[in-house]
Design an enzyme around this catalytic site. Structure first.
Site, PDB file in Angstrom:
ATOM      1  CG  ASP A   1      74.090  90.500  56.138  1.00 48.12           C
ATOM      2  OD1 ASP A   1      72.882  90.264  56.161  1.00 48.12           O
ATOM      3  OD2 ASP A   1      74.802  90.511  57.168  1.00 48.12           O
TER       4      ASP A   1
ATOM      5  CB  SER B   1      78.458  90.870  57.145  1.00 48.65           C
ATOM      6  OG  SER B   1      77.311  90.363  56.547  1.00 48.65           O
TER       7      SER B   1
ATOM      8  CD  GLU C   1      72.773  91.051  63.506  1.00 53.60           C
ATOM      9  OE1 GLU C   1      73.425  90.004  63.448  1.00 53.60           O
ATOM     10  OE2 GLU C   1      71.617  91.138  63.077  1.00 53.60           O
TER      11      GLU C   1
END
Ligand code: FRU
Ligand code: FRU
Length: 492
Positions: A76, A164, A338
């Site tokens: 990410d 993240s 997400e």
């Protein structure tokens, strides 16, 4: 519009805007998500892509360059942005943040060991004049070991990891790093002795950038911002596998002076007696290809109840936040929405979020990819993009065959099914993502670096791959260009 034979019509969504504080949550319904399978070609054979090419990332080759020169696994990744998601270079250097892990670990072990690292490269060079790997220099980790673990009251964690988030830069070079601070409590066999603890957090530091490189200082304190409340956002008491992470902050021209945050959550029901409603199913009156609420609730689909959360800052320093109701739920559709982000264009609000094929509920199928929704405000009756399905950009996939896993793809799967994940949509519709696995069951390689950037043409309620961009749709590897410059002697 007529539904594909055997499939239901998607739900009607008005795109109508509500106040950010209203108690209205739009639904990505089962009727919507069934459009994913409805557009899949039932005759696509072994290792072919069954999804429409206009919504599919072109196939990425196995001989990709590694942006970290084998220093770390990379997944990410997010740019340095302002409150409108513009991407900045600072004193001539572009800067990105990535989750990184030691290459001695297997790539699938990364989640428990993730650290936030950063990369930089000189700004203003066209992608085709850069080194093939994107030309990034790995700057190292943002935090010293131990800093991000301090917020947990229970210090007996076995794994403490950074997940993240997003990074906001100010004119003077201050960076607000929003991220997910996570503690795992496990025994020696890797079993949880108590549920993991995932919190949204902020650390404030400073960037120092010049021709020679980039250094980050001051990231030595962490402020906890939000813990799942169990009212709008499922907590560990309700489900030890709850999802609560990935903060992204922004401002809304319709509500000047306020700062908002979207994040990944789950609907706040107990895992074992979660129920979906007729509205979550979203079938139109008289639908002949629908399902009953009872069928769905008895199918196991109730384990997948993702949502996209909304919070509002209570102070200018962005250190105090309050929850608002979720802006989107995906009850009985998928468990993971997400890395959500808000993208504004032509007066419209686009909500993008990533989802795995493996996290869709029973009876729903779709590719690994980024999903998109459009409405007239940050809280609106969001219309899923592209034929009502929600798919904005998927990896090439064959929905006629099982997925397998990134470490053991199904024999019949397209080599690209796990080629990209964790897409982030950038100004101008550019999309970056990381490579997980490329290849077929008998011949695949793991990624751990960013893939080629692609471009989406986003307009109204559609988003399609721009095949004129780059090489037949594939741009530079790890290409994350700044669209704004920050020059400031305080950031040297
Ligand atoms: C699958 C996954 C990720 C998530 C992590 C949790 O790889 O579900 O989406 O971040 O594992 O451990
Ligand atoms: C997406 C993701 C994020 C999470 C991170 C953990 O790939 O699952 O939701 O923050 O990876 O590694």
């Amino acid at each position: 519009t007529d539904a594909a034979p055997g499939f239901p019509q998607p739900t009607e969504h008005t795109q109508k805007a509500y106040s950010p504080t209203d108690n209205f949550t739009s639904r990505w319904t089962r009727a919507d998500a069934k459009q994913l399978k409805a557009m899949s070609d039932p005759d696509a054979g072994s290792r072919e892509n069954s999804m429409p090419t206009e919504y599919t990332m072109p196939t990425v080759s196995q001989d990709f360059p590694d942006m970290s020169n084998e220093k770390v696994w990379v997944w990410d990744t997010w740019p340095l942005i302002d409150e409108n998601a513009n991407q900045y270079s600072v004193n001539g250097q572009e800067i990105i943040f990535s989750l990184v892990a030691d290459r001695k670990l297997g790539f699938d072990e990364r989640h428990q060991y993730a650290r936030i690292g950063y990369f930089y490269r000189p700004a203003g060079i066209p992608a085709d004049e850069r080194p093939e790997d994107g030309g990034w220099t790995y700057g190292g980790q943002v935090f010293d070991e131990g800093v991000t673990g301090k917020i947990f009251e229970d210090q007996s964690f076995t794994h403490q990891t950074q997940w993240s988030g997003s990074a906001r830069v100010s004119k003077n070079g201050e960076i607000k790093l929003f991220f997910t601070d996570v503690a795992f409590y496990r025994d020696k066999d890797g079993q949880d002795v108590k549920p993991y603890d995932s919190r949204i957090a902020l650390s404030v530091g400073h960037v120092h950038s010049n021709k020679k490189g980039v250094k980050l200082t001051g990231f030595n304190k962490v402020k906890e911002l939000l813990q799942a409340d169990g009212k709008n956002y499922q907590n560990a008491a309700q489900n030890s596998y709850y999802n609560f992470r990935d903060p992204f902050t922004f401002v809304d021209p319709a509500h000047p002076g306020e700062t908002y945050m979207v994040f990944e959550g789950n609907s706040a029901m107990d895992r074992d007696d979660a129920k979906c409603t007729a509205e979550d199913l979203g079938y139109r009156e008289g639908e002949t290809n629908g399902e009953t609420v009872e069928q769905v609730n008895n199918s196991g689909a109730t384990y997948q109840i993702g949502n996209v959360g909304l919070a509002r800052a209570k102070n200018k320093a962005l250190t105090e936040w309050e929850f608002l109701p979720p802006i989107l739920s995906a009850n009985c559709v998928t468990d993971q929405t997400e890395r959500p982000q808000i993208y504004m264009q032509d007066g419209k609000y686009y909500l993008f979020t990533i989802s795995h094929r493996s996290t869709f509920a029973t009876g729903i199928d779709g590719p690994e990819g980024v999903y998109g929704f459009v409405g007239n405000g940050i809280r609106s009756d969001y219309q899923p993009l592209n034929r009502g399905s929600g798919l904005a950009l998927g990896s090439p996939t064959n929905l006629n065959f099982a997925a397998g896993t990134p470490f053991a793809p199904d024999y019949n799967q397209h080599p690209g099914q796990f080629q990209a994940y964790s897409h982030y949509v950038m100004p101008g519709g550019l999309v970056q993502s990381f490579i997980d696995t490329i290849g077929t069951k008998d011949n695949f390689v793991r990624g751990g670096t960013l893939g080629p950037t692609v471009k989406l043409n986003i307009k109204g309620d559609s988003a399609t791959v721009d095949y004129n961009y780059g090489d037949n749709g594939l741009g530079g590897w790890a290409d994350i260009p700044a669209n704004r410059e920050l020059k400031n002697s305080k950031a040297v």
